[in-house]
Design a protein around this motif. Structure first.
Motif, PDB file in Angstrom:
ATOM      1  N   TRP A 111     -16.728  69.749 -26.152  1.00  6.79           N
ATOM      2  CA  TRP A 111     -15.990  68.602 -26.659  1.00  6.79           C
ATOM      3  C   TRP A 111     -16.930  67.706 -27.468  1.00  6.79           C
ATOM      4  O   TRP A 111     -18.102  67.570 -27.128  1.00  6.79           O
ATOM      5  CB  TRP A 111     -15.431  67.768 -25.506  1.00  6.79           C
ATOM      6  CG  TRP A 111     -14.218  68.354 -24.866  1.00  6.79           C
ATOM      7  CD1 TRP A 111     -14.180  69.396 -23.983  1.00  6.79           C
ATOM      8  CD2 TRP A 111     -12.880  67.931 -25.065  1.00  6.79           C
ATOM      9  NE1 TRP A 111     -12.889  69.634 -23.612  1.00  6.79           N
ATOM     10  CE2 TRP A 111     -12.065  68.755 -24.261  1.00  6.79           C
ATOM     11  CE3 TRP A 111     -12.285  66.935 -25.833  1.00  6.79           C
ATOM     12  CZ2 TRP A 111     -10.694  68.604 -24.210  1.00  6.79           C
ATOM     13  CZ3 TRP A 111     -10.919  66.786 -25.781  1.00  6.79           C
ATOM     14  CH2 TRP A 111     -10.126  67.612 -24.978  1.00  6.79           C
ATOM     15  N   ASP A 112     -16.404  67.090 -28.507  1.00  2.00           N
ATOM     16  CA  ASP A 112     -17.129  66.067 -29.251  1.00  2.00           C
ATOM     17  C   ASP A 112     -16.598  64.708 -28.834  1.00  2.00           C
ATOM     18  O   ASP A 112     -15.397  64.549 -28.570  1.00  2.00           O
ATOM     19  CB  ASP A 112     -16.933  66.213 -30.760  1.00  2.00           C
ATOM     20  CG  ASP A 112     -17.680  67.395 -31.345  1.00  2.00           C
ATOM     21  OD1 ASP A 112     -18.685  67.828 -30.739  1.00  2.00           O
ATOM     22  OD2 ASP A 112     -17.269  67.880 -32.408  1.00  2.00           O
ATOM     23  N   LEU A 113     -17.483  63.737 -28.775  1.00  2.00           N
ATOM     24  CA  LEU A 113     -17.086  62.345 -28.622  1.00  2.00           C
ATOM     25  C   LEU A 113     -17.401  61.662 -29.942  1.00  2.00           C
ATOM     26  O   LEU A 113     -18.558  61.601 -30.354  1.00  2.00           O
ATOM     27  CB  LEU A 113     -17.844  61.682 -27.473  1.00  2.00           C
ATOM     28  CG  LEU A 113     -17.589  62.276 -26.093  1.00  2.00           C
ATOM     29  CD1 LEU A 113     -18.441  61.570 -25.047  1.00  2.00           C
ATOM     30  CD2 LEU A 113     -16.122  62.185 -25.719  1.00  2.00           C
ATOM     31  N   LEU A 114     -16.365  61.213 -30.616  1.00  2.00           N
ATOM     32  CA  LEU A 114     -16.520  60.544 -31.904  1.00  2.00           C
ATOM     33  C   LEU A 114     -16.760  59.065 -31.620  1.00  2.00           C
ATOM     34  O   LEU A 114     -15.902  58.389 -31.047  1.00  2.00           O
ATOM     35  CB  LEU A 114     -15.271  60.750 -32.755  1.00  2.00           C
ATOM     36  CG  LEU A 114     -14.782  62.208 -32.863  1.00  2.00           C
ATOM     37  CD1 LEU A 114     -13.498  62.279 -33.672  1.00  2.00           C
ATOM     38  CD2 LEU A 114     -15.852  63.104 -33.440  1.00  2.00           C
ATOM     39  N   ILE A 115     -17.936  58.582 -31.977  1.00  2.00           N
ATOM     40  CA  ILE A 115     -18.364  57.231 -31.624  1.00  2.00           C
ATOM     41  C   ILE A 115     -18.405  56.356 -32.866  1.00  2.00           C
ATOM     42  O   ILE A 115     -19.012  56.726 -33.871  1.00  2.00           O
ATOM     43  CB  ILE A 115     -19.769  57.268 -30.979  1.00  2.00           C
ATOM     44  CG1 ILE A 115     -19.766  58.170 -29.740  1.00  2.00           C
ATOM     45  CG2 ILE A 115     -20.239  55.851 -30.635  1.00  2.00           C
ATOM     46  CD1 ILE A 115     -21.148  58.475 -29.210  1.00  2.00           C
ATOM     47  N   LYS A 116     -17.747  55.197 -32.788  1.00  2.62           N
ATOM     48  CA  LYS A 116     -17.813  54.193 -33.848  1.00  2.62           C
ATOM     49  C   LYS A 116     -18.474  52.953 -33.271  1.00  2.62           C
ATOM     50  O   LYS A 116     -18.089  52.481 -32.198  1.00  2.62           O
ATOM     51  CB  LYS A 116     -16.417  53.841 -34.350  1.00  2.62           C
ATOM     52  CG  LYS A 116     -15.722  54.957 -35.084  1.00  2.62           C
ATOM     53  CD  LYS A 116     -14.361  54.508 -35.559  1.00  2.62           C
ATOM     54  CE  LYS A 116     -13.611  55.662 -36.190  1.00  2.62           C
ATOM     55  NZ  LYS A 116     -12.231  55.286 -36.546  1.00  2.62           N
ATOM     56  N   ILE A 117     -19.462  52.442 -33.983  1.00  2.00           N
ATOM     57  CA  ILE A 117     -20.183  51.248 -33.554  1.00  2.00           C
ATOM     58  C   ILE A 117     -20.048  50.192 -34.639  1.00  2.00           C
ATOM     59  O   ILE A 117     -20.332  50.468 -35.800  1.00  2.00           O
ATOM     60  CB  ILE A 117     -21.681  51.544 -33.320  1.00  2.00           C
ATOM     61  CG1 ILE A 117     -21.855  52.656 -32.285  1.00  2.00           C
ATOM     62  CG2 ILE A 117     -22.422  50.276 -32.894  1.00  2.00           C
ATOM     63  CD1 ILE A 117     -23.271  53.183 -32.195  1.00  2.00           C
ATOM     64  N   GLN A 118     -19.612  48.997 -34.247  1.00  2.00           N
ATOM     65  CA  GLN A 118     -19.508  47.906 -35.202  1.00  2.00           C
ATOM     66  C   GLN A 118     -20.221  46.684 -34.639  1.00  2.00           C
ATOM     67  O   GLN A 118     -20.025  46.309 -33.482  1.00  2.00           O
ATOM     68  CB  GLN A 118     -18.054  47.561 -35.488  1.00  2.00           C
ATOM     69  CG  GLN A 118     -17.924  46.527 -36.570  1.00  2.00           C
ATOM     70  CD  GLN A 118     -16.500  46.357 -37.042  1.00  2.00           C
ATOM     71  OE1 GLN A 118     -15.605  47.084 -36.671  1.00  2.00           O
ATOM     72  NE2 GLN A 118     -16.291  45.367 -37.877  1.00  2.00           N
ATOM     73  N   LYS A 119     -21.052  46.093 -35.477  1.00  2.00           N
ATOM     74  CA  LYS A 119     -21.788  44.885 -35.082  1.00  2.00           C
ATOM     75  C   LYS A 119     -22.015  44.051 -36.340  1.00  2.00           C
ATOM     76  O   LYS A 119     -22.465  44.574 -37.355  1.00  2.00           O
ATOM     77  CB  LYS A 119     -23.126  45.275 -34.441  1.00  2.00           C
ATOM     78  CG  LYS A 119     -24.061  44.139 -34.189  1.00  2.00           C
ATOM     79  CD  LYS A 119     -24.080  43.716 -32.752  1.00  2.00           C
ATOM     80  CE  LYS A 119     -25.099  42.593 -32.638  1.00  2.00           C
ATOM     81  NZ  LYS A 119     -25.098  41.889 -31.474  1.00  2.00           N
TER      82      LYS A 119
END
Length: 135
Positions: A111-119
């Motif tokens: 499985w892939d975990l699609l990670i979005k980071i916003q700062k």
């Protein structure tokens, strides 16, 4: 064609992989190179069903732990082109540590975990691959 190969190589290099045969902490960089992300699974061998992935996020340039980021994580089974039946919850624990709860793997496999980071209005992303999910 050559440009496509270079882009694919960069994408592969930026992915983080958790090999569920070990409980080691895995580390990689976000796609734009803004962050270093350390990941550890709980349980140490993720299973079909609910899991927690702990992410520690660092500013890649300063090495400081990143607090106050908005992080979204989406489980995705690339081989079958489908997501999970549950939405993850990300809880900031402090000191750059984020608990990704309700990581629900619906079936065995990778499985892939699609990670979005916003700062501070700036976004980056990463792909965390969790290999060998079993019941």
């Amino acid at each position: 064609m050559r440009r496509g190969i270079v882009v694919l190589s960069v994408m592969i290099m930026s992915a983080i992989s958790i090999d569920v045969s070990s409980a080691d902490i895995n580390e990689g960089h976000s796609d734009e190179g803004l962050y270093t992300i350390r990941a550890q699974a709980e349980p140490s061998r993720p299973v079909v069903g609910n899991n927690t992935i702990t992410l520690t996020v660092f500013d890649r340039r300063t090495k400081a732990k990143v607090e106050g980021a908005v992080i979204e994580v989406t489980p995705w089974m690339t081989m079958h082109s489908h997501g999970s039946s549950k939405k993850t919850r990300v809880r900031e624990k402090g000191n750059g540590v984020y608990a990704v709860e309700d990581v629900y793997f619906t079936m065995e496999g990778d499985w892939d975990l699609l990670i979005k980071i916003q700062k501070n209005g700036i976004s980056d992303s990463a792909i965390l691959t969790v290999r060998g999910i079993k019941k």
